[in-house]
Scaffold this motif. Structure first.
Motif, mmCIF file in Angstrom:
data_model
loop_
_atom_site.group_PDB
_atom_site.id
_atom_site.type_symbol
_atom_site.label_atom_id
_atom_site.label_comp_id
_atom_site.label_asym_id
_atom_site.label_seq_id
_atom_site.Cartn_x
_atom_site.Cartn_y
_atom_site.Cartn_z
ATOM 1 N N GLU A 1 0.873 -1.135 -0.168
ATOM 2 C CA GLU A 1 -0.100 0.035 0.065
ATOM 3 C C GLU A 1 0.750 1.298 -0.167
ATOM 4 N N ASN A 2 2.132 1.115 0.383
ATOM 5 C CA ASN A 2 2.908 2.462 0.656
ATOM 6 C C ASN A 2 4.033 2.229 -0.322
ATOM 7 N N GLY A 3 4.092 1.414 -1.173
ATOM 8 C CA GLY A 3 5.128 1.376 -2.045
ATOM 9 C C GLY A 3 6.508 0.957 -1.579
ATOM 10 N N LEU A 4 6.714 0.422 -0.137
ATOM 11 C CA LEU A 4 7.768 0.128 0.218
ATOM 12 C C LEU A 4 8.302 -1.544 0.180
ATOM 13 N N LEU A 5 9.745 -1.649 0.416
ATOM 14 C CA LEU A 5 10.133 -3.057 0.583
ATOM 15 C C LEU A 5 10.561 -3.073 1.872
ATOM 16 N N VAL A 6 10.021 -4.290 2.663
ATOM 17 C CA VAL A 6 10.155 -4.546 3.869
ATOM 18 C C VAL A 6 10.845 -5.931 4.097
ATOM 19 N N ALA A 7 12.163 -5.912 4.674
ATOM 20 C CA ALA A 7 12.747 -7.182 5.087
ATOM 21 C C ALA A 7 12.082 -7.475 6.299
ATOM 22 N N ALA A 8 11.670 -8.985 6.259
ATOM 23 C CA ALA A 8 11.386 -9.404 7.603
ATOM 24 C C ALA A 8 11.865 -10.889 8.286
ATOM 25 N N MET B 1 11.808 -16.058 6.836
ATOM 26 C CA MET B 1 12.898 -15.080 6.459
ATOM 27 C C MET B 1 12.443 -14.647 5.171
ATOM 28 N N ALA B 2 12.455 -13.233 4.813
ATOM 29 C CA ALA B 2 12.127 -12.586 3.618
ATOM 30 C C ALA B 2 12.982 -11.113 3.561
ATOM 31 N N GLY B 3 13.941 -11.339 2.794
ATOM 32 C CA GLY B 3 14.841 -10.240 2.252
ATOM 33 C C GLY B 3 15.901 -9.730 3.553
ATOM 34 N N MET B 4 15.854 -10.561 4.641
ATOM 35 C CA MET B 4 16.821 -10.338 5.806
ATOM 36 C C MET B 4 17.961 -11.192 5.635
ATOM 37 N N PRO B 5 19.384 -10.576 6.081
ATOM 38 C CA PRO B 5 20.398 -11.206 5.752
ATOM 39 C C PRO B 5 20.200 -12.797 6.344
ATOM 40 N N PRO B 6 21.175 -13.437 6.082
ATOM 41 C CA PRO B 6 20.997 -15.127 6.461
ATOM 42 C C PRO B 6 20.948 -15.311 7.775
ATOM 43 N N LEU B 7 19.956 -16.242 8.395
ATOM 44 C CA LEU B 7 20.117 -16.477 9.719
ATOM 45 C C LEU B 7 21.231 -17.179 9.932
ATOM 46 N N VAL B 8 21.990 -16.915 11.133
ATOM 47 C CA VAL B 8 23.186 -17.542 11.424
ATOM 48 C C VAL B 8 23.183 -18.342 12.806
#
Length: 221
Positions: free
Chosen positions: A104-111, A133-140
């Motif tokens: 709705e706000n034209g944003l990209l949200v890593a989550a 995991m969506a767009g975040m750096p890899p879980l370590v």
């Protein structure tokens, strides 16, 4: 720097959970009290983490990063302030809300979301964790002094309707996992940070990073 930490119990499992965030972050609650949130502006982006534990039965975590808020900073702040004021956090429903808000706000949200429930445990030698995991750096994950990446990370929320599945993760006793927001630097700095996590030193955390760590201390049979 804000350092929040506490022991957590889920069924027979005993964890240590901790969060590091920049000193200027807005913080609410505490991990030990069962409801905790922290959020802050980082350059042109925004970072937020919400966490809730429920009387030894479950733990829910949602960590987010909006890399370019454009002219939508006020809307982003309002969204996470409202989410942080809720008496109950549900990672699945909040993820759906985040996706709709991003579009709705034209944003990209890593989550990233993480959930642990006493109803889903299978073995005393490890804890079963559900991870998104969506767009975040890899879980370590750190095991026996070495790090690796046990789950995949999909695209950020707000791009399309592609389904990103939850992933099961087995966290062994004495192992740790880390979720963190993106670094504003070279790929080499990301590798250096991951190497550092195996012999953790908080003073080596890059500026502006929000980090969540979870260590499985023991499991009682």
């Amino acid at each position: 720097m804000i350092y929040e930490h506490s022991d957590l119990t889920v069924g027979p499992y005993r964890f240590m959970a901790y969060v590091f965030a920049p000193a200027e972050s807005e913080k609410k609650g505490s991990i030990s009290a069962g409801v905790f949130g922290v959020r802050f502006k980082a350059g042109n982006g925004y970072r937020a983490l919400l966490m809730q534990s429920n009387e030894g039965r479950s733990v829910q975590l949602v960590a987010c990063s909006v890399e370019d808020v454009k002219d939508r900073l006020s809307a982003v702040e309002d969204f996470f302030r409202s989410a942080n004021d809720r008496s109950e956090i549900n990672g699945d429903s909040l993820r759906t809300e985040l996706d709709r808000f991003a579009k709705e706000n034209g944003l990209l949200v890593a989550a990233a979301t993480l959930s642990i429930s006493d109803a889903t445990q299978e073995d005393a030698s490890f804890a079963m964790v559900r991870v998104f995991m969506a767009g975040m750096p890899p879980l370590v994950m750190i095991e026996n002094g070495h790090y690796h990446f046990p789950v995949r990370s999909g695209i950020p929320l707000g791009i399309n309707d592609l389904h990103i599945p939850m992933q099961p993760l087995e966290l062994p006793v004495h192992a740790s996992l880390y979720i963190h927001t993106p670094l504003d630097g070279r790929k080499e700095e990301l590798k250096e940070m991951h190497s550092m996590l195996s012999h953790f030193k908080s003073e080596m955390l890059p500026e502006g990073v929000l980090l969540f760590g979870l260590h499985l201390k023991k499991a009682e049979s």
